[in-house]
Design an enzyme around this catalytic site. Structure first.
Site, PDB file in Angstrom:
ATOM      1  N   TYR A 201      81.996  55.978  31.623  1.00 35.90           N
ATOM      2  CA  TYR A 201      80.648  55.679  31.129  1.00 35.90           C
ATOM      3  C   TYR A 201      79.962  57.026  30.888  1.00 35.90           C
ATOM      4  O   TYR A 201      79.795  57.803  31.825  1.00 35.90           O
ATOM      5  CB  TYR A 201      79.851  54.888  32.166  1.00 35.90           C
ATOM      6  CG  TYR A 201      80.280  53.456  32.346  1.00 35.90           C
ATOM      7  CD1 TYR A 201      81.361  53.106  33.152  1.00 35.90           C
ATOM      8  CD2 TYR A 201      79.590  52.411  31.714  1.00 35.90           C
ATOM      9  CE1 TYR A 201      81.751  51.787  33.323  1.00 35.90           C
ATOM     10  CE2 TYR A 201      79.968  51.080  31.879  1.00 35.90           C
ATOM     11  CZ  TYR A 201      81.051  50.781  32.680  1.00 35.90           C
ATOM     12  OH  TYR A 201      81.433  49.461  32.847  1.00 35.90           O
ATOM     13  N   LYS A 297      78.824  42.431  33.453  1.00 28.98           N
ATOM     14  CA  LYS A 297      78.446  41.269  34.263  1.00 28.98           C
ATOM     15  C   LYS A 297      78.469  39.941  33.516  1.00 28.98           C
ATOM     16  O   LYS A 297      78.527  38.873  34.138  1.00 28.98           O
ATOM     17  CB  LYS A 297      77.024  41.470  34.832  1.00 28.98           C
ATOM     18  CG  LYS A 297      76.936  42.550  35.865  1.00 28.98           C
ATOM     19  CD  LYS A 297      77.753  42.205  37.103  1.00 28.98           C
ATOM     20  CE  LYS A 297      78.294  43.459  37.786  1.00 28.98           C
ATOM     21  NZ  LYS A 297      79.600  43.249  38.376  1.00 28.98           N
TER      22      LYS A 297
HETATM   23  P1  FAS Z   1      80.176  32.064  25.023  1.00 30.57           P
HETATM   24  O1  FAS Z   1      79.138  32.460  24.022  1.00 30.57           O
HETATM   25  O2  FAS Z   1      81.362  32.932  25.239  1.00 30.57           O
HETATM   26  O3  FAS Z   1      80.763  30.623  24.628  1.00 30.57           O
HETATM   27  C1  FAS Z   1      79.908  29.598  24.157  1.00 30.57           C
HETATM   28  C2  FAS Z   1      80.743  28.648  23.304  1.00 30.57           C
HETATM   29  O4  FAS Z   1      79.901  27.574  22.893  1.00 30.57           O
HETATM   30  C3  FAS Z   1      81.259  29.333  22.045  1.00 30.57           C
HETATM   31  O5  FAS Z   1      82.642  29.110  21.894  1.00 30.57           O
HETATM   32  C4  FAS Z   1      80.458  28.675  20.927  1.00 30.57           C
HETATM   33  O6  FAS Z   1      81.202  28.529  19.724  1.00 30.57           O
HETATM   34  C5  FAS Z   1      80.137  27.319  21.520  1.00 30.57           C
HETATM   35  N1  FAS Z   1      78.932  26.713  20.941  1.00 30.57           N
HETATM   36  C6  FAS Z   1      77.787  27.329  20.594  1.00 30.57           C
HETATM   37  N2  FAS Z   1      76.912  26.429  20.097  1.00 30.57           N
HETATM   38  C7  FAS Z   1      77.532  25.211  20.128  1.00 30.57           C
HETATM   39  C8  FAS Z   1      77.156  23.901  19.733  1.00 30.57           C
HETATM   40  N3  FAS Z   1      75.950  23.667  19.195  1.00 30.57           N
HETATM   41  N4  FAS Z   1      78.046  22.900  19.896  1.00 30.57           N
HETATM   42  C9  FAS Z   1      79.269  23.145  20.445  1.00 30.57           C
HETATM   43  N5  FAS Z   1      79.697  24.363  20.838  1.00 30.57           N
HETATM   44  C10 FAS Z   1      78.825  25.390  20.669  1.00 30.57           C
HETATM   45  N6  FAS Z   1      80.250  40.624  28.694  1.00 30.57           N
HETATM   46  C11 FAS Z   1      80.855  41.566  29.441  1.00 30.57           C
HETATM   47  O7  FAS Z   1      80.969  41.383  30.655  1.00 30.57           O
HETATM   48  N7  FAS Z   1      81.332  42.728  28.843  1.00 30.57           N
HETATM   49  C12 FAS Z   1      81.235  42.938  27.487  1.00 30.57           C
HETATM   50  O8  FAS Z   1      81.656  43.959  26.986  1.00 30.57           O
HETATM   51  C13 FAS Z   1      80.632  41.965  26.671  1.00 30.57           C
HETATM   52  N8  FAS Z   1      80.545  42.123  25.312  1.00 30.57           N
HETATM   53  C14 FAS Z   1      79.934  41.142  24.555  1.00 30.57           C
HETATM   54  C15 FAS Z   1      79.821  41.255  23.151  1.00 30.57           C
HETATM   55  C16 FAS Z   1      79.184  40.264  22.384  1.00 30.57           C
HETATM   56  C17 FAS Z   1      79.068  40.407  20.868  1.00 30.57           C
HETATM   57  C18 FAS Z   1      78.633  39.137  23.023  1.00 30.57           C
HETATM   58  C19 FAS Z   1      77.912  38.066  22.213  1.00 30.57           C
HETATM   59  C20 FAS Z   1      78.751  39.004  24.407  1.00 30.57           C
HETATM   60  C21 FAS Z   1      79.408  40.004  25.173  1.00 30.57           C
HETATM   61  N9  FAS Z   1      79.554  39.891  26.555  1.00 30.57           N
HETATM   62  C22 FAS Z   1      80.144  40.824  27.332  1.00 30.57           C
HETATM   63  C23 FAS Z   1      79.064  38.750  27.226  1.00 30.57           C
HETATM   64  C24 FAS Z   1      80.091  37.662  27.042  1.00 30.57           C
HETATM   65  O9  FAS Z   1      81.331  38.098  27.512  1.00 30.57           O
HETATM   66  C25 FAS Z   1      79.541  36.453  27.701  1.00 30.57           C
HETATM   67  O10 FAS Z   1      78.993  36.757  28.965  1.00 30.57           O
HETATM   68  C26 FAS Z   1      80.563  35.368  27.837  1.00 30.57           C
HETATM   69  O11 FAS Z   1      81.104  35.113  26.566  1.00 30.57           O
HETATM   70  C27 FAS Z   1      79.843  34.168  28.431  1.00 30.57           C
HETATM   71  O12 FAS Z   1      80.631  33.078  28.251  1.00 30.57           O
HETATM   72  P2  FAS Z   1      79.993  31.660  27.883  1.00 30.57           P
HETATM   73  O13 FAS Z   1      78.802  31.434  28.716  1.00 30.57           O
HETATM   74  O14 FAS Z   1      81.137  30.717  27.906  1.00 30.57           O
HETATM   75  O15 FAS Z   1      79.405  31.826  26.396  1.00 30.57           O
HETATM   76  C1  PHB Z   2      85.013  46.294  27.742  1.00 30.62           C
HETATM   77  O1  PHB Z   2      86.149  46.709  28.058  1.00 30.62           O
HETATM   78  O2  PHB Z   2      84.820  45.610  26.711  1.00 30.62           O
HETATM   79  C2  PHB Z   2      83.837  46.638  28.617  1.00 30.62           C
HETATM   80  C3  PHB Z   2      84.071  47.226  29.852  1.00 30.62           C
HETATM   81  C4  PHB Z   2      82.985  47.528  30.656  1.00 30.62           C
HETATM   82  C5  PHB Z   2      81.698  47.264  30.219  1.00 30.62           C
HETATM   83  C6  PHB Z   2      81.469  46.654  28.971  1.00 30.62           C
HETATM   84  C7  PHB Z   2      82.561  46.347  28.165  1.00 30.62           C
HETATM   85  O3  PHB Z   2      80.634  47.569  30.998  1.00 30.62           O
END
Ligand code: FAS
Ligand code: PHB
Length: 390
Positions: A201, A297
């Protein structure tokens, strides 16, 4: 159709909840807006807390994770031109994190669900939630032009930040807490060996950078970028050059560059919706809260939410006790807010903000120097990063 629990969303929250409920003898269906390939193509999290690994073990979906996942004992903080290792295992009496992509967790959960024949409706359009304030909630959706209705006991809104579940709650019943950050993360995935054994980081005057990985041959890198930036403004060479400007000389020498196989910009926000229960509708995961990914997280909070929810529903169905579902929101939010604080704090000490002046840069530097030189500060960072107890 009638079922005990209707789950909206086949991301990590919905899929893990479905497996836990099945393990507890509670029948469930998942309605997912997209198709399987689309869900799997989203490149997101990479770091799993021990609690998340334990839940995957509990539902018998940890075999490939243990085979392919990488156990990490520490992370490195880079600032002032040098790198400093945080020995989290030592600071927490043995706790570690596992590097294993969210895509792989999702794939393993999807395969496990298929193997036991649990129903998932992909490309379920126009999902709507009804009467969750009463005793007979219903969910409607359209599949291949035909409208279907599901009567259920409970609805689990696991449909992410842009999902329909939270939007189905009347404005006067929900309270939103939000902080939108004035920058994003430009991330790439490359089939190149990671620059370091552990995550780096980096706090740099040009902006934050993160060196992560998915395996010994696949790397994940991020650089802080402006909110009005676009991934297609960044050629691979432009990305690698910028990443090198933000790393220390030794890391630059070791960095193996190569073509990106994915490139995207993620906005950063802190967001919490309170409460997380509305009658017979429960929100879990990103549907209820968002953290900036700095603290790794997001995915792990989705796991702890569904642990609390599945346990509460098991108590209800097997012991006829409403104590668990009655305390779900308060229990989940207690852990959510601790992770929100940690993610906000990690973001505040590692990124360049528009109002980062000389004073605030010195404060960030002092905070980072204190972190790497104080056992107490190192322990505080470590216990949050490896995951606070459930
Ligand atoms: P999700 O968003 O993963 O899943 C929700 C699901 O519901 C999706 O498949 C969607 O298609 C579906 N859905 C939505 N609307 C709907 C509807 N109306 N009807 C039916 N289905 C519907 N977390 C980390 O810890 N590290 C990271 O680096 C990281 N990078 C991320 C980058 C991005 C671009 C995003 C958006 C999030 C990131 N996150 C990261 C956070 C991410 O990992 C989330 O915490 C994780 O996907 C949470 O999972 P769900 O709650 O299942 O939500
Ligand atoms: C990742 O590997 O995508 C990653 C790891 C640590 C973070 C965020 C993203 O804090």
């Amino acid at each position: 159709m009638r079922i005990q629990v209707a789950i909206i969303g086949a991301g990590p929250a919905g899929l893990l909840l479905g497996q836990l409920l099945h393990a507890y003898g509670i029948e469930n269906i998942i309605l997912e807006r997209k198709n399987r390939a689309y869900v799997l193509a989203r490149i997101r999290a990479g770091v799993l807390e021990q609690g998340t690994v334990s839940l995957l073990e509990e539902v018998g979906v940890a075999e490939r994770l243990h085979r392919e996942g990488l156990i990490h004992d520490g992370i490195e903080l880079a600032f002032g031109g040098a790198r400093h290792r945080i020995d989290m295992k030592q600071a927490t009496g043995g706790k570690t994190v596992t590097i294993y992509g969210q895509t792989e967790v999702t794939r393993d959960l999807m395969d496990a669900r298929d193997r036991i024949g649990l129903k998932t409706v992909y490309e379920a359009d126009d999902v709507t939630l009804h009467d969750f304030d009463g005793k007979r909630p219903r969910v409607r959706y359209v599949k291949d032009g035909t409208t279907h209705e599901i009567e259920c006991d409970f609805i689990a809104g696991c449909d992410g930040f842009h999902g329909v579940s939270r939007q189905s709650v009347t404005a006067d019943a929900i309270r939103i807490f939000e902080r939108v950050y004035p920058f994003g993360w430009l991330g790439i995935l490359s089939e190149t060996p990671p620059v370091s054994e552990e995550l780096i980081y980096a706090n740099h005057e040009r902006g934050f950078a993160l060196c992560s990985m998915r395996s010994h041959t696949r790397s994940r890198y991020y650089v802080q970028c402006s909110l009005d930036d676009h991934a297609d403004h960044w050629s691979d060479d432009k990305f690698w050059d910028e990443l090198k400007r933000r790393l220390d000389p030794e890391a630059v020498d070791r960095l193996v560059t190569g073509p990106s196989i994915e490139k995207s910009i993620a906005p950063l926000r802190s967001f919490v919706a309170e409460p997380m229960r509305f009658g017979r509708l429960f929100l879990a995961g990103d549907a209820a809260h968002i953290v900036p990914p700095t603290g790794a997280k997001g995915l792990n909070l989705a796991a702890s939410d569904v642990h609390y929810l599945a346990t509460a529903l098991r108590e209800l169905y097997s012991e006829k006790s409403e104590a668990g579902i009655g305390s779900y929101s308060q229990r989940a939010l207690a852990r959510v807010w601790k992770a929100e604080r940690f993610s906000w704090w990690m973001t505040s000490i590692l990124h360049r903000f528009p109002d980062t002046d000389d004073f605030s840069a010195r404060i960030q530097n002092a905070e980072l120097n204190y972190l790497v030189s104080s056992k107490a500060a190192t322990a505080a960072l470590s216990e949050n990063y490896v995951g606070l107890p459930y």
